[in-house]
Write a protein that holds these residues in place. Structure first.
Motif, mmCIF file in Angstrom:
data_model
loop_
_atom_site.group_PDB
_atom_site.id
_atom_site.type_symbol
_atom_site.label_atom_id
_atom_site.label_comp_id
_atom_site.label_asym_id
_atom_site.label_seq_id
_atom_site.Cartn_x
_atom_site.Cartn_y
_atom_site.Cartn_z
ATOM 1 N N PRO A 191 0.797 -1.229 0.000
ATOM 2 C CA PRO A 191 0.000 0.000 0.000
ATOM 3 C C PRO A 191 0.831 1.281 0.000
ATOM 4 C CG PRO A 191 -0.886 -1.571 1.575
ATOM 5 C CD PRO A 191 0.424 -2.130 1.108
ATOM 6 N N ASP A 192 2.011 1.242 0.621
ATOM 7 C CA ASP A 192 2.814 2.466 0.736
ATOM 8 C C ASP A 192 4.099 2.412 -0.089
ATOM 9 O OD1 ASP A 192 3.717 0.444 2.354
ATOM 10 O OD2 ASP A 192 4.254 1.736 4.042
ATOM 11 N N GLY A 193 4.152 1.542 -1.089
ATOM 12 C CA GLY A 193 5.330 1.564 -1.960
ATOM 13 C C GLY A 193 5.773 0.191 -2.437
ATOM 14 N N ASN A 194 6.911 0.185 -3.127
ATOM 15 C CA ASN A 194 7.485 -1.043 -3.672
ATOM 16 C C ASN A 194 8.315 -1.748 -2.614
ATOM 17 O OD1 ASN A 194 9.163 -2.956 -5.101
ATOM 18 N ND2 ASN A 194 8.694 -1.837 -6.990
ATOM 19 N N GLY A 195 8.076 -3.045 -2.435
ATOM 20 C CA GLY A 195 8.784 -3.814 -1.420
ATOM 21 C C GLY A 195 10.278 -3.887 -1.633
ATOM 22 N N LEU A 196 10.740 -3.619 -2.854
ATOM 23 C CA LEU A 196 12.177 -3.674 -3.110
ATOM 24 C C LEU A 196 12.938 -2.662 -2.251
ATOM 25 C CD1 LEU A 196 12.283 -4.063 -7.011
ATOM 26 C CD2 LEU A 196 12.828 -5.803 -5.291
ATOM 27 N N GLY A 197 12.265 -1.579 -1.869
ATOM 28 C CA GLY A 197 12.919 -0.571 -1.038
ATOM 29 C C GLY A 197 13.340 -1.113 0.316
ATOM 30 N N LEU A 198 12.661 -2.162 0.771
ATOM 31 C CA LEU A 198 12.984 -2.733 2.075
ATOM 32 C C LEU A 198 14.333 -3.455 2.046
ATOM 33 C CD1 LEU A 198 11.648 -3.054 4.895
ATOM 34 C CD2 LEU A 198 10.865 -5.304 4.141
ATOM 35 N N LEU A 199 14.733 -3.927 0.862
ATOM 36 C CA LEU A 199 15.993 -4.669 0.754
ATOM 37 C C LEU A 199 17.198 -3.798 1.115
ATOM 38 C CD1 LEU A 199 15.284 -6.677 -2.503
ATOM 39 C CD2 LEU A 199 15.477 -7.594 -0.203
ATOM 40 N N ASN A 200 17.127 -2.520 0.823
ATOM 41 C CA ASN A 200 18.227 -1.608 1.185
ATOM 42 C C ASN A 200 18.348 -1.471 2.696
ATOM 43 O OD1 ASN A 200 19.170 -0.869 -1.433
ATOM 44 N ND2 ASN A 200 17.380 0.440 -1.688
ATOM 45 N N SER A 201 17.214 -1.485 3.405
ATOM 46 C CA SER A 201 17.246 -1.406 4.866
ATOM 47 C C SER A 201 17.850 -2.668 5.455
ATOM 48 C CB SER A 201 15.828 -1.216 5.412
ATOM 49 O OG SER A 201 15.238 -0.037 4.919
ATOM 50 N N ILE A 202 17.529 -3.815 4.853
ATOM 51 C CA ILE A 202 18.031 -5.092 5.341
ATOM 52 C C ILE A 202 19.545 -5.178 5.190
ATOM 53 C CG2 ILE A 202 17.981 -7.588 4.913
ATOM 54 C CD1 ILE A 202 15.027 -7.247 4.147
ATOM 55 N N LYS A 203 20.074 -4.576 4.135
ATOM 56 C CA LYS A 203 21.515 -4.605 3.893
ATOM 57 C C LYS A 203 22.306 -4.030 5.064
ATOM 58 C CE LYS A 203 21.927 -4.441 -1.162
ATOM 59 N NZ LYS A 203 22.372 -3.622 -2.318
ATOM 60 N N LEU A 234 15.247 -9.719 -11.504
ATOM 61 C CA LEU A 234 16.683 -9.442 -11.506
ATOM 62 C C LEU A 234 17.034 -8.333 -10.520
ATOM 63 C CD1 LEU A 234 17.510 -9.634 -15.327
ATOM 64 C CD2 LEU A 234 17.957 -11.343 -13.551
ATOM 65 N N GLN A 235 16.183 -7.316 -10.436
ATOM 66 C CA GLN A 235 16.450 -6.214 -9.508
ATOM 67 C C GLN A 235 16.402 -6.694 -8.070
ATOM 68 O OE1 GLN A 235 13.841 -2.827 -9.925
ATOM 69 N NE2 GLN A 235 15.009 -1.576 -8.489
ATOM 70 N N GLY A 236 15.407 -7.545 -7.770
ATOM 71 C CA GLY A 236 15.289 -8.073 -6.417
ATOM 72 C C GLY A 236 16.487 -8.910 -6.026
ATOM 73 N N LEU A 237 16.919 -9.795 -6.911
ATOM 74 C CA LEU A 237 18.076 -10.639 -6.628
ATOM 75 C C LEU A 237 19.344 -9.811 -6.540
ATOM 76 C CD1 LEU A 237 17.230 -13.656 -8.976
ATOM 77 C CD2 LEU A 237 16.999 -13.548 -6.487
ATOM 78 N N ASP A 238 19.440 -8.793 -7.378
ATOM 79 C CA ASP A 238 20.618 -7.922 -7.361
ATOM 80 C C ASP A 238 20.708 -7.128 -6.059
ATOM 81 O OD1 ASP A 238 22.949 -6.797 -8.789
ATOM 82 O OD2 ASP A 238 21.809 -4.927 -8.751
ATOM 83 N N LEU A 239 19.558 -6.811 -5.473
ATOM 84 C CA LEU A 239 19.526 -6.050 -4.214
ATOM 85 C C LEU A 239 19.733 -6.944 -2.989
ATOM 86 C CD1 LEU A 239 16.611 -3.543 -4.925
ATOM 87 C CD2 LEU A 239 19.026 -2.981 -4.634
ATOM 88 N N GLY A 240 19.850 -8.255 -3.207
ATOM 89 C CA GLY A 240 20.174 -9.138 -2.082
ATOM 90 C C GLY A 240 19.149 -10.188 -1.729
ATOM 91 N N ALA A 241 18.030 -10.259 -2.477
ATOM 92 C CA ALA A 241 17.042 -11.302 -2.198
ATOM 93 C C ALA A 241 17.645 -12.673 -2.508
ATOM 94 C CB ALA A 241 15.782 -11.072 -3.031
ATOM 95 N N ASP A 242 17.210 -13.685 -1.765
ATOM 96 C CA ASP A 242 17.747 -15.033 -1.941
ATOM 97 C C ASP A 242 16.984 -15.852 -2.976
ATOM 98 O OD1 ASP A 242 19.808 -15.452 0.448
ATOM 99 O OD2 ASP A 242 18.123 -14.287 1.202
ATOM 100 N N ASP A 243 15.718 -15.510 -3.188
ATOM 101 C CA ASP A 243 14.916 -16.275 -4.137
ATOM 102 C C ASP A 243 13.691 -15.445 -4.511
ATOM 103 O OD1 ASP A 243 14.081 -18.313 -5.766
ATOM 104 O OD2 ASP A 243 13.898 -19.822 -4.187
ATOM 105 N N TYR A 244 13.000 -15.879 -5.569
ATOM 106 C CA TYR A 244 11.838 -15.158 -6.088
ATOM 107 C C TYR A 244 10.771 -16.177 -6.447
ATOM 108 C CZ TYR A 244 9.417 -11.481 -8.774
ATOM 109 O OH TYR A 244 8.512 -10.550 -9.235
#
Length: 227
Positions: free
Chosen positions: A55-67, A88-98
């Motif tokens: 609701p408040d944005g793209n979940g990919l932004g959370l990956l930067n906080s996790i880093k 590819l963007q999700g995996l590149d930002l540090g996600a383990d799987d999709y």
């Protein structure tokens, strides 16, 4: 194991919580990015199940906080956005799987276990520490090859201690990992001490050494016996 589900679909939340709970997995929930960010800064998780469309944005932004976290949880993206660019963007930002939606809950569980096995257990189902051996998939533990009669919580506690060896673990952190985030508000953690005591006793009675040391005023540390 404790996971954080970042998802706003109520039906999916209920289905995932019910399914994972039956497998002995603690599942906490955040329904938006703000709530998810607050939780990952306050608590520790083995894995984050992350939807991208929130609701408040793209979940990919959370990956930067996790880093930036000292103890980085694994991340499994679960999303209806199934474009190659998102993946590819999700995996590149540090996600383990999709895992694209829709998916079978059995596959979700298999992916979570595979990530945990690969990152926490060194790619094997058997976790070893000195004379202690844990068969994670079969929920069995032994000392010198002799089976230990452990409760589910004692088994989870042993896995948690071994996978965090040489690290000081507060009573609060142990309680949250095994019982959920709500324990953060408890004033008494005697139940943690009781489980620690029972586990120590069973390992000792099985002929094993006591690798747990008490860190006064903080919690416990599991590791090799210092000579």
């Amino acid at each position: 194991m404790k996971v954080l589900l970042v998802e706003d679909n109520q039906e999916m939340i209920l289905n995932i919580i019910k399914y994972l709970s039956q497998e002995g997995i603690i599942c906490e929930v955040a329904e938006n990015l703000f709530e998810a960010q607050d939780k990952i800064l306050s608590y520790e998780y083995d894995c984050i199940l992350l939807d991208l469309t929130l609701p408040d944005g793209n979940g990919l932004g959370l990956l930067n906080s996790i880093k930036g976290l000292e103890s980085k949880p694994n991340v499994l993206i679960i999303s209806a956005k199934n474009s190659l660019e998102d993946k590819l963007q999700g995996l590149d930002l540090g996600a383990d799987d999709y895992l694209p939606k829709p998916f079978h809950l059995a596959e979700l569980l298999a992916r979570i276990k595979a990530i945990y096995r690969r990152t926490k257990l060194g790619g094997t189902e058997v976790l070893k520490f000195e004379e202690i051996e844990v068969e994670y998939q079969n929920l069995k533990a032994s000392v010198h090859g002799k089976p230990l009669d452990l409760t589910k919580k004692e088994f989870d506690l042993l896995v948690f201690l071994i996978t965090n060896k040489n690290r000081v673990l507060g009573k609060n952190a142990i309680a949250q990992h095994l019982w959920g985030d709500y324990t953060d508000n408890l004033s008494n953690f005697d139940f943690v001490y009781q489980h620690i005591k029972n586990l120590r006793k069973k390992i000792s009675e099985g002929g094993g050494h006591d690798y747990l040391s008490t860190v006064y005023g903080i919690g416990y540390k599991f590791g090799p016996i210092q000579s």
